[in-house]
Write an enzyme that holds these catalytic residues in place. Structure first.
Site, PDB file in Angstrom:
ATOM      1  CG  HIS A  66      40.638  45.700  43.428  1.00 29.85           C
ATOM      2  ND1 HIS A  66      39.665  45.732  44.383  1.00 29.85           N
ATOM      3  CD2 HIS A  66      41.478  46.725  43.724  1.00 29.85           C
ATOM      4  CE1 HIS A  66      39.894  46.740  45.225  1.00 29.85           C
ATOM      5  NE2 HIS A  66      40.986  47.365  44.833  1.00 29.85           N
ATOM      6  CG  HIS A  70      41.694  40.965  45.865  1.00 29.62           C
ATOM      7  ND1 HIS A  70      42.207  42.249  45.865  1.00 29.62           N
ATOM      8  CD2 HIS A  70      40.397  41.103  45.518  1.00 29.62           C
ATOM      9  CE1 HIS A  70      41.268  43.106  45.559  1.00 29.62           C
ATOM     10  NE2 HIS A  70      40.148  42.441  45.344  1.00 29.62           N
TER      11      HIS A  70
HETATM   12  C1  LIG Z   1      33.551  39.831  48.501  1.00 31.60           C
HETATM   13  C2  LIG Z   1      34.495  39.951  47.352  1.00 31.60           C
HETATM   14  C3  LIG Z   1      34.861  41.207  46.894  1.00 31.60           C
HETATM   15  C4  LIG Z   1      35.737  41.332  45.825  1.00 31.60           C
HETATM   16  N1  LIG Z   1      35.957  42.571  45.283  1.00 31.60           N
HETATM   17  C5  LIG Z   1      36.618  42.671  44.116  1.00 31.60           C
HETATM   18  C6  LIG Z   1      36.686  43.896  43.422  1.00 31.60           C
HETATM   19  O1  LIG Z   1      36.104  44.913  43.828  1.00 31.60           O
HETATM   20  N2  LIG Z   1      37.392  43.942  42.271  1.00 31.60           N
HETATM   21  C7  LIG Z   1      38.042  42.840  41.776  1.00 31.60           C
HETATM   22  O2  LIG Z   1      38.703  42.953  40.754  1.00 31.60           O
HETATM   23  N3  LIG Z   1      37.969  41.658  42.402  1.00 31.60           N
HETATM   24  C8  LIG Z   1      37.246  41.540  43.533  1.00 31.60           C
HETATM   25  N4  LIG Z   1      37.118  40.325  44.124  1.00 31.60           N
HETATM   26  C9  LIG Z   1      37.864  39.181  43.567  1.00 31.60           C
HETATM   27  C10 LIG Z   1      37.336  38.654  42.230  1.00 31.60           C
HETATM   28  O3  LIG Z   1      35.953  38.558  42.238  1.00 31.60           O
HETATM   29  C11 LIG Z   1      37.995  37.294  41.998  1.00 31.60           C
HETATM   30  O4  LIG Z   1      39.406  37.462  41.964  1.00 31.60           O
HETATM   31  C12 LIG Z   1      37.580  36.628  40.686  1.00 31.60           C
HETATM   32  O5  LIG Z   1      36.182  36.451  40.630  1.00 31.60           O
HETATM   33  C13 LIG Z   1      38.305  35.287  40.593  1.00 31.60           C
HETATM   34  O6  LIG Z   1      37.813  34.544  39.515  1.00 31.60           O
HETATM   35  P1  LIG Z   1      37.936  32.966  39.496  1.00 31.60           P
HETATM   36  O7  LIG Z   1      37.462  32.505  38.187  1.00 31.60           O
HETATM   37  O8  LIG Z   1      39.303  32.594  39.942  1.00 31.60           O
HETATM   38  O9  LIG Z   1      36.977  32.444  40.685  1.00 31.60           O
HETATM   39  P2  LIG Z   1      35.440  32.725  40.969  1.00 31.60           P
HETATM   40  O10 LIG Z   1      34.978  33.955  40.283  1.00 31.60           O
HETATM   41  O11 LIG Z   1      35.270  32.631  42.437  1.00 31.60           O
HETATM   42  O12 LIG Z   1      34.680  31.503  40.272  1.00 31.60           O
HETATM   43  C14 LIG Z   1      34.792  30.165  40.703  1.00 31.60           C
HETATM   44  C15 LIG Z   1      33.484  29.449  40.363  1.00 31.60           C
HETATM   45  O13 LIG Z   1      33.679  28.043  40.473  1.00 31.60           O
HETATM   46  C16 LIG Z   1      32.562  27.471  41.135  1.00 31.60           C
HETATM   47  N5  LIG Z   1      33.020  26.222  41.743  1.00 31.60           N
HETATM   48  C17 LIG Z   1      33.876  26.069  42.771  1.00 31.60           C
HETATM   49  N6  LIG Z   1      34.059  24.771  43.049  1.00 31.60           N
HETATM   50  C18 LIG Z   1      33.325  24.080  42.158  1.00 31.60           C
HETATM   51  C19 LIG Z   1      33.107  22.695  41.944  1.00 31.60           C
HETATM   52  N7  LIG Z   1      33.687  21.776  42.727  1.00 31.60           N
HETATM   53  N8  LIG Z   1      32.296  22.314  40.940  1.00 31.60           N
HETATM   54  C20 LIG Z   1      31.682  23.249  40.164  1.00 31.60           C
HETATM   55  N9  LIG Z   1      31.850  24.576  40.330  1.00 31.60           N
HETATM   56  C21 LIG Z   1      32.657  24.982  41.318  1.00 31.60           C
HETATM   57  C22 LIG Z   1      32.172  28.540  42.140  1.00 31.60           C
HETATM   58  O14 LIG Z   1      30.865  28.337  42.638  1.00 31.60           O
HETATM   59  C23 LIG Z   1      32.338  29.805  41.312  1.00 31.60           C
HETATM   60  O15 LIG Z   1      31.187  30.088  40.571  1.00 31.60           O
HETATM   61  C24 LIG Z   1      36.281  40.170  45.221  1.00 31.60           C
HETATM   62  C25 LIG Z   1      35.905  38.902  45.670  1.00 31.60           C
HETATM   63  C26 LIG Z   1      35.010  38.780  46.717  1.00 31.60           C
HETATM   64  C27 LIG Z   1      34.595  37.412  47.176  1.00 31.60           C
END
Ligand SMILES: Cc1cc2nc3c(=O)[nH]c(=O)nc-3n(C[C@H](O)[C@H](O)[C@H](O)COP(=O)(O)OP(=O)(O)OC[C@H]3O[C@@H](n4cnc5c(N)ncnc54)[C@H](O)[C@@H]3O)c2cc1C
Ligand SMILES: *[C@@H]1O[C@H](CO)[C@@H](O)[C@H](O)[C@H]1NC(C)=O
Ligand SMILES: *[C@@H]1O[C@H](CO)[C@@H](O)[C@H](O)[C@H]1NC(C)=O
Ligand SMILES: *[C@@H]1O[C@H](CO)[C@@H](O)[C@H](O)[C@H]1NC(C)=O
Ligand SMILES: *[C@@H]1O[C@H](CO)[C@@H](O)[C@H](O)[C@H]1NC(C)=O
Ligand SMILES: *[C@@H]1O[C@H](CO)[C@@H](O)[C@H](O)[C@H]1NC(C)=O
Ligand SMILES: *[C@@H]1O[C@H](CO)[C@@H](O)[C@H](O)[C@H]1NC(C)=O
Ligand SMILES: *[C@@H]1O[C@H](CO)[C@@H](O)[C@H](O)[C@H]1NC(C)=O
Ligand SMILES: *[C@@H]1O[C@H](CO)[C@@H](O)[C@H](O)[C@H]1NC(C)=O
Ligand SMILES: *[C@@H]1O[C@H](CO)[C@@H](O)[C@H](O)[C@H]1NC(C)=O
Ligand SMILES: *[C@@H]1O[C@H](CO)[C@@H](O)[C@H](O)[C@H]1NC(C)=O
Ligand SMILES: *[C@@H]1O[C@H](CO)[C@@H](O)[C@H](O)[C@H]1NC(C)=O
Length: 599
Positions: free
Chosen positions: A579, A537
């Site tokens: 989460h 997280h």
């Molecule tokens: C194993 C795991 C278990 C988890 N379990 C839970 C859970 O049970 N419940 C919960 O609420 N949360 C959980 N989380 C956390 C939750 O998934 C994240 O907090 C959430 O997805 C964050 O969203 P975000 O948009 O910040 O990043 P992300 O969802 O990670 O999205 C970022 C995106 O940007 C893309 N990207 C990165 N760099 C670049 C670039 N240079 N150019 C183009 N694209 C790029 C990536 O490929 C990705 O698709 C978990 C996470 C993981 C990894």
């Protein structure tokens, strides 16, 4: 009834490898994309980017390009089957990051998975759905000076996210959540577990037997998480719900949305200056290290939604960060913004297992391939059975007893946001769980994951090199303070008290492995440090906030720039005591409303 129509269409589009691209999906930066004009360019299709792209394109006048580094195989079987989540770490859907050695974990480095596919980390996570607490958001509002981030003011955006649905097995859910606080209009379907586990009634009975320690909480998504209750998951009809199957599926047919995959943004670029500030409407893209680069320019805004590791990484590579640090790395500083890459915080994860007097646990799926094959056939028929759930069906959120005395003795103020926010979490699991040691090939288990949910330690994301294809240096500083390990110790003690309730007397046989040897506080600390990992997280690396603590204004604009916002978990000033996918969706809903208002 089983599949929504949208999902059927998407399945057709992505069912087999090499399927012809349909709609607005591009497998790489084609001429068509390079010559088209976009109002908003969004970087990253995870929780933040997927939700933002979908909401912005509800306005047909706004033309959006969504750029994703990973591929488009978001309907892959291992992603769709909830019980297969553990196969996704170190798969082709993972960035495969590793932390630096963690001082709080006896200098062990741990894997740091992040999603690399449409859906981002929502495609590889454990699917727990939390909104966050009243006190969490009210603290955001105080830290940003923006009442719009308070729990009360965010209510319309929560409504746009939350769609409570029937569980897969259609069982009577009375007593498992509070229908009056849910909505049926949101974009993200959630449900309680659609497969009954034998341990469920023991967990619930414990709340009746030990109500002072473990009160029953009918719905932790009410704004007050404290107590034990039924988990709500981003699972619908037994299938994982991601930002791609929900938000992007809704937007898929819109002519004003283009999505390009297998393409990384390597930098954001200034396209000019206004009132002395760089106008950051340019992005540089590439598909391979050292490969050909292209530059794209948005008419209105660039939105970074690359997540808590890659968003600060892109900013640092672009010269936005601590100027003296950037100079020392050989990068020409563009905006001196020391908060970029700092304030990384995360939840610490520890699996604690007991041997049990039962032959009916989810361990069987791991060791019996005949059973696993039968379960897959059942799941394929209609999503029911044990593959349609994550490992447990209840969890709890608890505060250390006598919190103010407890933290005063450690010389700190209570790190939680307030009375509705927990210090630690207990997650039930109907089988063995550990991120540290391989599962035993025989035996039946019950486990509690214990997690520090209001951590005090802070780490950072820094550069290993100036090559954008090189991973950054990641230090979440897990259990990096005496306070955090003291809270983890309380969590383990609470887990032991829980299974000491009469409800478990004919079930629990003994503690398993190193856990069984850890009794004194010193032994517990050694056990904890040797076995703790991450709940995955990470947040806060490009945080909103006043003064030098904040990299973003409360409208998510990168300070000292024009035309650049961050819409992902890196923008959180403080980690929610829950989460993080739910809060990321909620933040993106408000961000999209802000962007639509401004452009
Ligand atoms: C194993 C795991 C278990 C988890 N379990 C839970 C859970 O049970 N419940 C919960 O609420 N949360 C959980 N989380 C956390 C939750 O998934 C994240 O907090 C959430 O997805 C964050 O969203 P975000 O948009 O910040 O990043 P992300 O969802 O990670 O999205 C970022 C995106 O940007 C893309 N990207 C990165 N760099 C670049 C670039 N240079 N150019 C183009 N694209 C790029 C990536 O490929 C990705 O698709 C978990 C996470 C993981 C990894
Ligand atoms: C699912 O994961 C398993 C185990 O890692 C792997 O062997 C299999 O190839 C994966 N299946 C798909 C469809 O990717
Ligand atoms: C992560 O590792 C897996 C397994 O080695 C590999 O298939 C995948 O391509 C890697 N991910 C990235 C983004 O390189
Ligand atoms: C799902 O399929 C199984 C086996 O085919 C059947 O027993 C069950 O009733 C079905 N459940 C639902 C909710 O359709
Ligand atoms: C569900 O269970 C509750 C409580 O036991 C009961 O009052 C209600 O009638 C049940 N609903 C249905 C649809 O069976
Ligand atoms: C839980 O309590 C209910 C109601 O008192 C009882 O029927 C049930 O047997 C109990 N379950 C266990 C596993 O003790
Ligand atoms: C589990 O299976 C073993 C071997 O078949 C049997 O001896 C034992 O009694 C079973 N235990 C329970 C609790 O059913
Ligand atoms: C494995 O599962 C199959 C199918 O349910 C069952 O018939 C078999 O007895 C199980 N094997 C063992 C060793 O428990
Ligand atoms: C909490 O404080 C009260 C009153 O000071 C005391 O009676 C109680 O034992 C304390 N509880 C714990 C768990 O320390
Ligand atoms: C990152 O954290 C490490 C460890 O605390 C520290 O030594 C380093 O100075 C920090 N770097 C930056 C740029 O903040
Ligand atoms: C940093 O780069 C060096 C040289 O390529 C490599 O050996 C090291 O593993 C990298 N460190 C991290 C934390 O990725
Ligand atoms: C730490 O855990 C590993 C894996 O279980 C074990 O081999 C090792 O002996 C443990 N070390 C200590 C100091 O407990």
């Amino acid at each position: 009834m089983f599949c929504a129509i949208g999902l059927v269409l998407l399945t057709l589009a992505f069912a087999s490898p090499g399927t012809q691209v349909l709609g607005k999906l591009f497998q790489g930066p084609t001429e068509e994309i390079l010559k088209r004009a976009y109002d908003v360019i969004i970087v990253g299709a995870g929780a933040g980017g997927g939700a933002t792209a979908s909401r912005l394109t509800e306005d047909p006048r706004v033309r959006v390009l969504l750029i994703e580094a990973g591929g488009s195989d978001f309907m892959n079987l291992n992603i769709s089957v909830p019980a297969r989540a553990s196969t996704l770490s170190r798969s082709r859907f993972d960035w495969n990051f590793t932390t630096v050695p963690q001082v709080g974990l006896d200098n062990r480095a741990v894997l740091y998975p992040r999603g690399f596919v449409l859906g981002g980390s929502t495609a590889i996570n454990q699917m727990v759905f939390c909104r966050g607490t009243k006190d969490d958001y009210d603290r955001w509002a105080r830290l940003t000076g923006d009442e719009g981030w308070s729990f009360e003011k965010l209510a319309p955006f929560v409504r746009s996210v939350d769609r409570m649905t029937l569980p897969t097995d259609r069982h009577n859910t009375s007593g498992q959540f509070d229908p009056s606080i849910h909505h049926h209009v949101g974009t993200v379907p959630i449900s309680v577990a659609g497969f009954p586990l034998p341990i469920n009634s023991r967990v619930i009975n414990t709340t009746a037997q030990l109500p002072d320690l473990f009160p029953f909480n009918l719905d932790y998504n009410s704004g007050d998480t404290i107590g034990i209750g039924w988990t709500q998951s981003t699972i619908h009809d037994g299938r994982r719900v991601t930002s791609a199957t929900s938000y992007l599926a809704e937007a898929w047919s819109r002519s004003n949305l283009d999505i390009v995959v297998n393409t990384r943004v390597t930098k954001v670029l200034p396209v000019g200056y206004e009132s002395g500030k760089p106008v950051m409407r340019g992005v540089e893209i590439a598909q391979t290290a050292g490969g050909r680069t292209h530059t794209l320019k948005a008419r209105e805004e660039v939105v970074l939604s690359a997540g808590s590791i890659k968003t600060p990484h892109i900013l640092l590579l672009s010269g936005i960060g601590d100027a003296s640090y950037l100079s020392s790395m050989g990068i020409q500083p563009l905006v001196d913004l020391p908060a970029v890459g700092r304030n990384l915080h995360d939840h610490a994860f520890l699996g604690n297992s007991w041997l049990v007097n039962s032959n009916d646990t989810l361990d069987n799926l791991r060791v019996n391939s005949t059973l696993a094959a039968e379960a897959l056939t059942q799941w394929q028929a209609n999503g029911t059975g044990p593959l349609g759930i994550a490992g447990g069906s209840q969890f709890g959120w608890l505060r250390v007893p006598n919190a103010s005395d407890f933290f005063a003795a450690l010389g700190v103020a209570d790190p939680s946001a307030g009375a509705t926010s927990a210090h630690f979490e207990l997650i039930t699991t109907d089988g063995f769980i550990s991120k540290r040691i391989a599962p035993p090939t025989e035996g039946h288990f019950f486990s509690f994951i214990t997690a520090v949910i209001s951590p005090t330690a802070r780490g950072n994301v820094t550069l290993n090199s100036t090559d954008p294809f090189d991973a950054p240096i990641i230090n979440p500083n897990l259990l990096g303070t005496d306070v955090d390990i003291a809270v983890m110790r309380e969590a383990v003690k609470a887990a032991r008290s829980f299974v000491a309730a009469p409800a478990w007397s004919d079930y629990i046989i003994s503690e398993f492995g190193a856990f069984a040897e850890a009794h004194t506080d010193e032994e517990l600390d050694a056990y904890i440090r040797n076995n703790t990992d991450t709940v995955d997280h990470p947040v806060g690396t490009v945080a909103m906030g006043k003064g030098a603590q904040g990299a973003l204004d409360s409208d998510l604009k990168v300070k000292g720039t024009i035309g650049l916002r961050v819409v992902d978990a890196s923008a959180f000033p403080f980690i929610p005591s829950g989460h993080t996918q739910g809060p990321t969706y909620i933040l993106a809903e408000r961000a999209a409303a802000m962007i639509l208002r401004d452009i």
